[in-house]
Design a protein around this motif. Structure first.
Motif, PDB file in Angstrom:
ATOM      1  N   LEU A 147      75.603 -18.380  30.877  1.00 27.39           N
ATOM      2  CA  LEU A 147      74.528 -17.716  30.149  1.00 27.39           C
ATOM      3  C   LEU A 147      73.331 -17.490  31.059  1.00 27.39           C
ATOM      4  CD1 LEU A 147      74.586 -19.738  26.790  1.00 27.39           C
ATOM      5  CD2 LEU A 147      75.808 -17.617  27.353  1.00 27.39           C
ATOM      6  N   VAL A 148      72.447 -16.603  30.623  1.00 24.27           N
ATOM      7  CA  VAL A 148      71.216 -16.344  31.355  1.00 24.27           C
ATOM      8  C   VAL A 148      70.098 -16.119  30.346  1.00 24.27           C
ATOM      9  CG1 VAL A 148      71.658 -13.844  31.514  1.00 24.27           C
ATOM     10  CG2 VAL A 148      70.181 -14.957  33.215  1.00 24.27           C
ATOM     11  N   SER A 149      68.886 -16.442  30.734  1.00 23.22           N
ATOM     12  CA  SER A 149      67.704 -16.253  29.886  1.00 23.22           C
ATOM     13  C   SER A 149      67.266 -14.792  29.975  1.00 23.22           C
ATOM     14  CB  SER A 149      66.590 -17.198  30.344  1.00 23.22           C
ATOM     15  OG  SER A 149      66.213 -16.886  31.685  1.00 23.22           O
ATOM     16  N   PHE A 150      65.943 -14.544  30.039  1.00 25.77           N
ATOM     17  CA  PHE A 150      65.440 -13.193  30.241  1.00 25.77           C
ATOM     18  C   PHE A 150      65.344 -12.834  31.723  1.00 25.77           C
ATOM     19  CE2 PHE A 150      63.327 -13.585  25.911  1.00 25.77           C
ATOM     20  CZ  PHE A 150      64.132 -12.639  25.315  1.00 25.77           C
ATOM     21  N   ALA A 151      65.918 -13.676  32.601  1.00 23.16           N
ATOM     22  CA  ALA A 151      65.994 -13.316  34.016  1.00 23.16           C
ATOM     23  C   ALA A 151      66.816 -12.044  34.162  1.00 23.16           C
ATOM     24  CB  ALA A 151      66.615 -14.454  34.814  1.00 23.16           C
ATOM     25  N   ASP A 152      66.689 -11.361  35.297  1.00 16.15           N
ATOM     26  CA  ASP A 152      67.387 -10.088  35.461  1.00 16.15           C
ATOM     27  C   ASP A 152      68.880 -10.196  35.213  1.00 16.15           C
ATOM     28  OD1 ASP A 152      65.232  -8.449  35.894  1.00 16.15           O
ATOM     29  OD2 ASP A 152      65.311  -8.583  38.070  1.00 16.15           O
ATOM     30  N   GLY A 153      69.539 -11.205  35.821  1.00 14.93           N
ATOM     31  CA  GLY A 153      70.981 -11.249  35.650  1.00 14.93           C
ATOM     32  C   GLY A 153      71.632 -12.602  35.817  1.00 14.93           C
ATOM     33  N   TYR A 154      70.931 -13.531  36.500  1.00 14.28           N
ATOM     34  CA  TYR A 154      71.520 -14.831  36.808  1.00 14.28           C
ATOM     35  C   TYR A 154      70.539 -15.949  36.486  1.00 14.28           C
ATOM     36  CZ  TYR A 154      75.560 -12.709  38.995  1.00 14.28           C
ATOM     37  OH  TYR A 154      76.720 -12.019  39.205  1.00 14.28           O
ATOM     38  N   PRO A 155      71.071 -17.149  36.187  1.00 16.99           N
ATOM     39  CA  PRO A 155      70.172 -18.239  35.788  1.00 16.99           C
ATOM     40  C   PRO A 155      69.349 -18.837  36.918  1.00 16.99           C
ATOM     41  CG  PRO A 155      72.463 -18.965  35.726  1.00 16.99           C
ATOM     42  CD  PRO A 155      72.487 -17.487  35.958  1.00 16.99           C
ATOM     43  N   PHE A 156      69.792 -18.683  38.184  1.00 16.80           N
ATOM     44  CA  PHE A 156      69.061 -19.262  39.314  1.00 16.80           C
ATOM     45  C   PHE A 156      69.014 -18.270  40.471  1.00 16.80           C
ATOM     46  CE2 PHE A 156      71.317 -22.651  37.103  1.00 16.80           C
ATOM     47  CZ  PHE A 156      70.304 -23.550  36.815  1.00 16.80           C
ATOM     48  N   LEU A 157      67.935 -18.366  41.252  1.00 13.10           N
ATOM     49  CA  LEU A 157      67.832 -17.623  42.507  1.00 13.10           C
ATOM     50  C   LEU A 157      67.498 -18.617  43.610  1.00 13.10           C
ATOM     51  CD1 LEU A 157      67.756 -14.952  44.094  1.00 13.10           C
ATOM     52  CD2 LEU A 157      65.322 -14.802  43.551  1.00 13.10           C
ATOM     53  N   LEU A 158      68.274 -18.586  44.679  1.00 13.05           N
ATOM     54  CA  LEU A 158      68.151 -19.504  45.807  1.00 13.05           C
ATOM     55  C   LEU A 158      67.719 -18.745  47.050  1.00 13.05           C
ATOM     56  CD1 LEU A 158      69.078 -22.350  47.203  1.00 13.05           C
ATOM     57  CD2 LEU A 158      71.160 -21.050  47.740  1.00 13.05           C
ATOM     58  N   ILE A 159      66.726 -19.291  47.783  1.00 16.06           N
ATOM     59  CA  ILE A 159      66.288 -18.694  49.048  1.00 16.06           C
ATOM     60  C   ILE A 159      65.969 -19.811  50.036  1.00 16.06           C
ATOM     61  CG2 ILE A 159      64.556 -17.272  50.228  1.00 16.06           C
ATOM     62  CD1 ILE A 159      64.121 -15.729  47.683  1.00 16.06           C
ATOM     63  N   GLY A 160      66.354 -19.609  51.297  1.00 15.60           N
ATOM     64  CA  GLY A 160      66.028 -20.558  52.360  1.00 15.60           C
ATOM     65  C   GLY A 160      64.674 -20.261  52.983  1.00 15.60           C
ATOM     66  N   GLN A 161      63.942 -21.324  53.299  1.00 15.86           N
ATOM     67  CA  GLN A 161      62.660 -21.151  53.993  1.00 15.86           C
ATOM     68  C   GLN A 161      62.852 -20.438  55.328  1.00 15.86           C
ATOM     69  OE1 GLN A 161      59.613 -21.810  53.057  1.00 15.86           O
ATOM     70  NE2 GLN A 161      59.607 -23.511  51.613  1.00 15.86           N
ATOM     71  N   GLU A 162      63.969 -20.727  56.002  1.00 14.35           N
ATOM     72  CA  GLU A 162      64.226 -20.101  57.296  1.00 14.35           C
ATOM     73  C   GLU A 162      64.428 -18.597  57.152  1.00 14.35           C
ATOM     74  OE1 GLU A 162      63.989 -21.530  60.231  1.00 14.35           O
ATOM     75  OE2 GLU A 162      63.448 -23.418  59.255  1.00 14.35           O
ATOM     76  N   SER A 163      64.967 -18.168  56.022  1.00 19.04           N
ATOM     77  CA  SER A 163      65.169 -16.733  55.801  1.00 19.04           C
ATOM     78  C   SER A 163      63.826 -16.019  55.685  1.00 19.04           C
ATOM     79  CB  SER A 163      66.009 -16.506  54.537  1.00 19.04           C
ATOM     80  OG  SER A 163      67.262 -17.147  54.649  1.00 19.04           O
ATOM     81  N   LEU A 164      62.907 -16.622  54.920  1.00 19.61           N
ATOM     82  CA  LEU A 164      61.571 -16.029  54.818  1.00 19.61           C
ATOM     83  C   LEU A 164      60.872 -16.063  56.168  1.00 19.61           C
ATOM     84  CD1 LEU A 164      59.275 -14.843  53.094  1.00 19.61           C
ATOM     85  CD2 LEU A 164      58.491 -17.197  52.708  1.00 19.61           C
ATOM     86  N   GLY A 165      61.006 -17.167  56.891  1.00 20.40           N
ATOM     87  CA  GLY A 165      60.379 -17.263  58.209  1.00 20.40           C
ATOM     88  C   GLY A 165      60.877 -16.189  59.158  1.00 20.40           C
ATOM     89  N   GLU A 166      62.181 -15.922  59.137  1.00 16.66           N
ATOM     90  CA  GLU A 166      62.736 -14.895  60.008  1.00 16.66           C
ATOM     91  C   GLU A 166      62.214 -13.518  59.631  1.00 16.66           C
ATOM     92  OE1 GLU A 166      65.384 -11.937  61.701  1.00 16.66           O
ATOM     93  OE2 GLU A 166      64.905 -12.256  59.601  1.00 16.66           O
ATOM     94  N   LEU A 167      62.149 -13.233  58.325  1.00 16.18           N
ATOM     95  CA  LEU A 167      61.581 -11.955  57.882  1.00 16.18           C
ATOM     96  C   LEU A 167      60.152 -11.807  58.362  1.00 16.18           C
ATOM     97  CD1 LEU A 167      61.359  -9.364  56.153  1.00 16.18           C
ATOM     98  CD2 LEU A 167      60.874 -10.836  54.180  1.00 16.18           C
ATOM     99  N   ASN A 168      59.365 -12.863  58.236  1.00 16.02           N
ATOM    100  CA  ASN A 168      57.949 -12.770  58.609  1.00 16.02           C
ATOM    101  C   ASN A 168      57.733 -12.523  60.096  1.00 16.02           C
ATOM    102  OD1 ASN A 168      56.616 -12.905  56.138  1.00 16.02           O
ATOM    103  ND2 ASN A 168      56.724 -15.130  56.055  1.00 16.02           N
ATOM    104  N   THR A 169      58.709 -12.871  60.939  1.00 15.17           N
ATOM    105  CA  THR A 169      58.572 -12.561  62.367  1.00 15.17           C
ATOM    106  C   THR A 169      58.649 -11.063  62.614  1.00 15.17           C
ATOM    107  OG1 THR A 169      60.957 -12.733  62.845  1.00 15.17           O
ATOM    108  CG2 THR A 169      59.639 -14.771  62.991  1.00 15.17           C
ATOM    109  N   ARG A 170      59.167 -10.320  61.648  1.00 13.98           N
ATOM    110  CA  ARG A 170      59.336  -8.869  61.792  1.00 13.98           C
ATOM    111  C   ARG A 170      58.206  -8.079  61.129  1.00 13.98           C
ATOM    112  NH1 ARG A 170      65.163  -7.367  62.302  1.00 13.98           N
ATOM    113  NH2 ARG A 170      66.376  -9.289  62.582  1.00 13.98           N
ATOM    114  N   LEU A 171      57.311  -8.766  60.408  1.00  9.16           N
ATOM    115  CA  LEU A 171      56.266  -8.085  59.649  1.00  9.16           C
ATOM    116  C   LEU A 171      54.919  -8.195  60.353  1.00  9.16           C
ATOM    117  CD1 LEU A 171      57.113  -9.402  56.050  1.00  9.16           C
ATOM    118  CD2 LEU A 171      57.698  -7.158  57.014  1.00  9.16           C
TER     119      LEU A 171
END
Length: 277
Positions: A147-171
């Protein structure tokens, strides 16, 4: 020896598309974290509202309160904070439309609708998803009947800090994690390592990473000013190296399903049990 994977942040969002509350502990329920996205703002046609069309929703801030939360408008000090309980009562109901789903929902108190209409400058209503409602995760990725609440489609969203850090090196201007609205944030591992995860555990609670999360224009809205980035960042940069599939979806983070019960705590060790084939 590589550093362990650790749950570094937990966020729950009581109202879809409004700000989140950072917590140190959270209960896992059938639709996601307890109290996560159980409230929804709809327009006069009972269609769901998000920052995609109404960027001013970013001005609305959410803070913890006893048995509920407070809504405030960061640019309108004349609007006194509004208390909303975590759960509604079935005194008044309506059918709300969210994406392709029509969901039976309970109405909030009239003063909540009045406050939101004034805050957003358009007729708005606040509605609640009760435990009686069944809204399923997309069928083609949902053999377990999650089941899912009023979220777009899934009950949880997972993100790694390293993924955001890598993106920020490009911005040119780094962005915060609040642009991406995750529930589960972890430290350790390699950038975008979570793309390959399938079955994993946070402490002793099992989860399954189903597929990458396609990102939209909401990521270009500064959550402090409610202004869209004139250059379309960070979505533009993400699109340059994170587009996949025939529709060129821009992926960042993993859509995740869970066991429907358990407790998560910041600092829990994450163990990856299997990887996507």
């Amino acid at each position: 020896m590589a550093a362990p994977l650790l749950l570094s942040d937990l966020y729950m969002y009581p109202v879809k598309s409004l700000g989140g509350i950072r917590v140190t502990e959270a209960a896992v329920e059938a639709r996601g974290l307890r109290h996560d996205r159980r409230w929804l703002i709809v327009n006069e046609r009972n269609q769901f509202m998000t920052q995609r069309q109404t960027a001013a929703m970013a001005h609305l801030k959410v803070a913890s309160a006893y048995n509920g939360f407070l809504l405030s408008h960061q640019a309108r000090p004349d609007l006194l904070p509004l208390f909303v309980p975590f759960e509604a009562t079935p005194e008044k109901t309506l059918f709300a439309t969210i994406w392709d789903d029509m969901v039976f929902a309970w109405r909030a108190r009239p003063e909540c609708d009045e406050w939101l209409s004034e805050a957003l400058g358009q007729p708005s209503k606040l509605v609640y998803m009760s435990d009686m409602v069944r809204r399923d995760v997309e069928p083609e990725h949902n053999p377990e009947g999650q089941l899912v609440s009023f979220a777009d489609g899934y009950p949880f969203l997972l993100i790694g800090q390293e993924s955001l850090g890598e993106l920020n090196t490009r911005l040119a201007e780094p962005v915060g994690m609040d642009r991406f609205r995750p529930n589960l944030v972890f430290s350790g591992g390699q950038p975008f390592g979570e793309d390959a995860w399938h079955d994993f555990r946070v402490g002793e609670v099992p989860f399954r990473a189903v597929r990458g999360c396609g990102r939209c224009i909401l990521t270009t809205i500064d959550q402090q000013t409610a202004r869209k980035n004139p250059h379309g960042e960070p979505l533009r940069t993400l699109a340059s190296y994170r587009s996949q599939g025939s529709k060129n979806k821009v992926l960042f983070g993993q859509n995740v399903t869970g066991p429907g019960q358990g407790t998560l705590r910041v600092g829990d060790v994450i163990s990856v049990d299997s990887f996507k084939s």
